[in-house]
Enzyme design. Structure first.
Site, mmCIF file in Angstrom:
data_model
loop_
_atom_site.group_PDB
_atom_site.id
_atom_site.type_symbol
_atom_site.label_atom_id
_atom_site.label_comp_id
_atom_site.label_asym_id
_atom_site.label_seq_id
_atom_site.Cartn_x
_atom_site.Cartn_y
_atom_site.Cartn_z
ATOM 1 N N VAL A 6 0.826 9.767 4.424
ATOM 2 C CA VAL A 6 0.914 10.327 5.773
ATOM 3 C C VAL A 6 2.239 11.052 5.968
ATOM 4 C CG1 VAL A 6 1.017 9.763 8.235
ATOM 5 C CG2 VAL A 6 -0.618 8.574 6.753
ATOM 6 N N ARG A 60 10.445 2.303 -1.319
ATOM 7 C CA ARG A 60 10.360 2.591 -2.747
ATOM 8 C C ARG A 60 11.141 3.857 -3.114
ATOM 9 N NH1 ARG A 60 5.195 3.720 -6.135
ATOM 10 N NH2 ARG A 60 4.158 3.935 -4.138
ATOM 11 N N LYS A 105 -1.258 0.981 13.044
ATOM 12 C CA LYS A 105 -2.043 0.314 14.103
ATOM 13 C C LYS A 105 -1.436 -1.017 14.540
ATOM 14 C CE LYS A 105 -5.050 1.025 11.028
ATOM 15 N NZ LYS A 105 -5.489 2.131 10.225
ATOM 16 N N LYS A 123 -8.430 -0.637 16.018
ATOM 17 C CA LYS A 123 -8.588 0.674 16.678
ATOM 18 C C LYS A 123 -9.282 0.499 18.034
ATOM 19 C CE LYS A 123 -8.639 3.174 12.305
ATOM 20 N NZ LYS A 123 -9.488 3.446 11.121
HETATM 21 N N1 HSE Z 1 -8.581 2.723 6.112
HETATM 22 C C1 HSE Z 1 -8.781 3.509 7.303
HETATM 23 C C2 HSE Z 1 -10.210 4.017 7.293
HETATM 24 C C3 HSE Z 1 -7.793 4.619 7.292
HETATM 25 O O1 HSE Z 1 -10.881 3.898 6.270
HETATM 26 O O2 HSE Z 1 -10.684 4.498 8.316
HETATM 27 C C4 HSE Z 1 -7.591 5.285 8.616
HETATM 28 O O3 HSE Z 1 -7.149 4.417 9.611
#
Ligand code: HSE
Length: 321
Positions: A12, A40, A116, A214
């Site tokens: 990201v 890292r 999140k 979410k």
């Molecule tokens: N792992 C999450 C998905 C990434 O597959 O939607 C995005 O939040």
């Protein structure tokens, strides 16, 4: 000049760095990434585009950092926006990202996060800090990447949401789609990991925790108080494909209840046709009826779009230049 510090330089962070550099002039903002800190890859000032190949390969780019020093680096930074892109951790309720975000706000910096955990576990506190320190707090990238989701409600003043329902996890939707096509669960999961959709810990996707967080975030924006403890959360670990119905992992919430679970959808339901890594959300509104938005919910550029959306809204709201 808008000075940006990036904390966490994985997919990201790299995607946002690239997109900002490519679109800065078009957007008419003098915004520059002045610092990057990553457990890292180390700590680097005034990074140029030449760092990207090494960053992608996970190599150390700058001075080694002790993770415990990151809050101090945030406080001492002269950046005015901190972009927090570290990985989701639910065991510690969104730490250390929560500490990074609150440290940034307390030192007067605007914050954008795609993580999140801090938002789902500490929503009220983060909102209160952002008010107290008069700093922006953007978290669009936590839900459906750059695809409009809860932020679309800003375009609909006065509308009331009766409930929302969505396919909020790309990894499980991809797995279910591939299983409908005949692939085994394990092969489909491996593919989803190769494509970069899955969380660092893919059980967060498979067991429904990611879409539940979410749904909690969207609920909090709507003023509803759901939490992981109060929700029924069922994933797709033991799913079997039987009959002709289309199975989707559905997240649902209204003011009183919220859940995530696999459901068999009617073929006439538009959600039944949202396949692969796509996400979808339906808002049931008193003014418009059903509003459905379909689009990508994960990915490098897709999530970078969300960060750019948040950045531009902070730039406008706080008059940054
Ligand atoms: N792992 C999450 C998905 C990434 O597959 O939607 C995005 O939040």
């Amino acid at each position: 000049m808008i000075k940006i510090m990036i904390v966490g330089f994985g997919n990201v962070g790299q995607g946002f760095f690239e997109l900002l550099n490519a679109r800065r002039d078009e957007l008419g903002i003098d915004a520059v990434v002045t610092e990057i800190v990553d457990r890292r890859r180390g700590f680097i000032r005034n990074p140029g585009p030449e760092i990207l190949p090494d960053a992608r390969a996970g190599r150390q780019l700058g001075v080694k950092v002790d993770p415990e020093d990151i809050p101090r680096l945030i406080t001492e930074s002269d950046a005015n926006v901190v972009c927090e892109f570290t990985d989701l951790n639910i065991r510690d309720k969104g730490e250390p990202a929560f500490t990074y975000i609150t440290t940034a706000m307390r030192s007067g910096k605007h914050v954008i996060t795609t993580n999140k955990g801090p938002v789902a576990f500490h929503y009220d506190e983060l909102m209160e800090l952002s008010r107290r320190y008069n700093v922006g707090f953007g978290f669009k990238g936590t839900v459906m990447a750059g695809t409009p989701s809860f932020n679309v409600l800003e375009l609909l003043p006065g509308a009331h949401v009766e409930y929302f329902q969505g396919i909020l996890n790309g990894t499980t939707n991809f797995i279910l789609t591939k299983m409908h096509e005949g692939l085994s669960f394990n092969d489909a999961l491996r593919l989803a990991q190769e494509m970069g959709y899955a969380e660092a810990d893919p059980s967060l996707d498979i067991d429904g925790v990611d879409p539940a967080l979410k749904a909690i975030i969207i609920s909090r924006v709507l003023g509803w108080r759901h939490s992981l403890d109060s929700m029924e959360v069922v994933g797709i670990r033991n799913i079997e494909m039987a009959g002709n119905g289309v199975v989707k992992l559905i997240a649902y919430a209204d003011e009183k209840r919220a859940f995530v679970k696999p459901m068999v959808l009617d073929p006439a339901d538009p959600m039944a046709h949202v396949n692969g890594n796509l996400n979808a959300i339906k808002f049931k509104l008193d003014t418009l009826g059903s509003l459905i938005i379909i689009g990508p919910g994960a990915g490098r550029v897709e999530t970078a779009q969300a960060v750019l959306t948040d950045l531009m809204s902070i730039v406008r709201r706080y008059g940054l230049r």
